[in-house]
Write an enzyme that holds these catalytic residues in place. Structure first.
Site, PDB file in Angstrom:
ATOM      1  N   GLY A 101      -8.099  -0.460   1.042  1.00 48.57           N
ATOM      2  CA  GLY A 101      -8.545   0.671   0.216  1.00 48.57           C
ATOM      3  C   GLY A 101      -7.524   1.061  -0.842  1.00 48.57           C
ATOM      4  O   GLY A 101      -7.630   2.131  -1.446  1.00 48.57           O
ATOM      5  N   GLU A 107       0.368   5.128   2.480  1.00 48.68           N
ATOM      6  CA  GLU A 107       0.203   4.924   3.931  1.00 48.68           C
ATOM      7  C   GLU A 107       1.533   4.511   4.562  1.00 48.68           C
ATOM      8  O   GLU A 107       1.908   4.986   5.639  1.00 48.68           O
ATOM      9  CB  GLU A 107      -0.853   3.849   4.197  1.00 48.68           C
ATOM     10  CG  GLU A 107      -2.253   4.300   3.801  1.00 48.68           C
ATOM     11  CD  GLU A 107      -3.309   3.215   3.894  1.00 48.68           C
ATOM     12  OE1 GLU A 107      -4.480   3.551   3.982  1.00 48.68           O
ATOM     13  OE2 GLU A 107      -2.965   2.015   3.855  1.00 48.68           O
TER      14      GLU A 107
END
Ligand code: 5RP
Length: 224
Positions: A101, A107
């Site tokens: 994504g 992240e």
């Protein structure tokens, strides 16, 4: 069970883990993607019991805020108790490929800061060796061709992800045909290419727990 039902089941299992893991006032790190979205939607039912979150993407931050869940800037929190996120692949050492994504850099930052990293995935994501999923690499736009040439030297086939700009204003190269036998080494080698922001191998900071959705149960896997 459908893949979405498996994702929903692991998200529910992660809620139980988080409820027992966090103390009053602690912050939860929130990942990005469809599995993380199930987790966010379930977390909304417990928003009165949590201090707040930090998000690994603008999309997750927006979803959290829509539910009325507080979202903090990472720089304004002292620590993150637990990070919950999906993955594109996990091996049995809980080393991951992430970034399908395009949120891999944020992240990786939230995972690095968090005391505990719980990965949530359906059983299709568990592999013996990473690399069937094309490896995402976030790159500064002006370095795109240089980084692509260097990735070819490492043995991969980089492909520019058309039409995608990351939350950090960069581009993504997806590296195909690139079996990853030594994840830590390859993570470090790619990160050493000038112009790379980061790559989607999470081996230097792997997951601590993998909640894996199967039709019969949610399996709890720790690193072998
Ligand atoms: C986003 C990610 C996601 O965690 C990964 O792509 C898995 O997504 P999904 O839960 O939709 O299968 O790394 O950058």
């Amino acid at each position: 069970m459908t893949q979405d039902e498996l994702k929903q089941a692991v998200a529910a299992a992660a809620i139980e883990e988080v409820k027992t893991a966090i103390q009053d006032g602690e912050i939860i790190g929130i990942g990005t993607g469809s599995t993380a979205n199930f987790f966010i939607d379930l977390l909304a039912q417990f928003k009165g019991e949590i201090e707040g979150t930090v998000a690994s993407s603008e999309a997750s931050a927006e979803r959290l805020k829509k539910h009325g869940i507080p979202v903090y800037d990472l720089n304004s929190v002292d620590s993150v108790a637990v990070y919950v996120d999906g993955a594109d692949e996990s091996n049995h050492a809980l080393e991951l490929i992430k970034g399908g994504g395009a949120a891999l850099t944020r992240e990786k930052i939230v995972a690095a800061v968090s005391k505990r990293f719980i990965c949530i995935a359906d059983e299709s994501k568990l592999v013996d060796q990473l690399g069937a999923f094309p490896l995402p690499v976030e790159v500064l736009p002006m370095a795109r061709s240089h980084v692509a040439r260097e990735l070819v030297k490492l043995g991969g086939d980089p492909v520019y992800r058309e039409g995608v700009t990351t939350d950090n204003g960069n581009i993504i190269l997806d590296v195909y045909n690139f079996p990853i036998a030594t994840p830590r080494k390859i993570e470090e080698a790619i990160n050493n290419i000038v112009g790379v922001v980061t790559n989607g191998i999470f081996a230097c900071r792997s997951a601590d727990l993998l909640l894996l959705g199967t039709p019969s149960e949610v399996r709890r896997l720790t690193a072998k």
